[in-house]
Design an enzyme around this catalytic site. Structure first.
Site, PDB file in Angstrom:
ATOM      1  N   CYS A  34      20.987 -20.086  37.952  1.00  0.00           N
ATOM      2  CA  CYS A  34      20.958 -18.666  37.578  1.00  0.00           C
ATOM      3  C   CYS A  34      22.361 -18.116  37.357  1.00  0.00           C
ATOM      4  O   CYS A  34      22.584 -17.311  36.460  1.00  0.00           O
ATOM      5  CB  CYS A  34      20.227 -17.851  38.639  1.00  0.00           C
ATOM      6  N   THR A  35      23.308 -18.545  38.152  1.00  0.00           N
ATOM      7  CA  THR A  35      24.682 -18.082  37.995  1.00  0.00           C
ATOM      8  C   THR A  35      25.230 -18.509  36.643  1.00  0.00           C
ATOM      9  O   THR A  35      25.840 -17.711  35.928  1.00  0.00           O
ATOM     10  CB  THR A  35      25.566 -18.615  39.141  1.00  0.00           C
TER      11      THR A  35
END
Length: 179
Positions: A34-35
């Site tokens: 997600c980052t």
């Protein structure tokens, strides 16, 4: 959002106003995939702005976003998965979906990814043009002109030219252009 199909009206969603929109999700904040996805989205957000496309992403955590697009609470979209819970007992957002919504509020594209797979945002940029991306496509490579475009329409949309691949069948449906 289960059951929404291509061509269906996207649920009442004021954030998109009367523009194209790309709504993508991520199962949990502050995870490796997600980052990288959010960083890529932030980096390429100007390309979406040039095309007058609004990017939005849901989250499970409220707060102020330093990103150049809104982060909305997943609760607003009914996107919490009661079977997927984080270490603190919080439900995660549903598995990684991407929706492209047209100005008419109808879904134009839907992609479902497993939580372990990131996005190809470059490929999403082509969804707004009348092109298709061939298997293994990478940014900078030619795309295919969609077959529903006539030769005249294609010439108008792609002034830099169109190359048609010669096929043994004589059919002329593999047309390539630079997006």
């Amino acid at each position: 959002m289960p059951g929404i199909l291509l061509g269906d009206v996207f649920p009442n969603f004021e954030l998109l106003s009367s523009r194209w929109g790309v709504r993508f999700s991520h199962p949990q904040d502050f995870t490796p995939v997600c980052t990288t996805k959010l960083a890529c989205a932030a980096k390429i957000s100007d390309e979406f702005k040039k095309r007058i496309v609004k990017m939005i992403t849901p989250t499970i955590l409220p707060g102020v976003s330093p990103l150049p697009f809104p982060i909305i609470l997943s609760v607003q979209l009914g996107m919490l998965d009661p079977d997927e819970i984080d270490k603190d007992g919080m439900p995660l957002t549903t598995r990684c979906e991407v929706f492209v919504v047209g100005p008419d509020k109808k879904m134009k594209l839907s992609i479902l990814y497993p939580a372990t797979t990131g996005r190809n945002f470059d490929e999403l940029l082509t969804a707004l043009k009348k092109v298709a991306t061939p298997v293994g496509w990478k940014p900078g490579q030619k795309c295919m002109v969609i077959p529903s475009l006539s030769g005249a329409e294609a010439a108008e949309l792609f002034p830099n030219g169109i190359a048609t691949k010669e096929l043994p069948s004589g059919k002329r449906y593999l047309r390539y252009t630079q997006p």
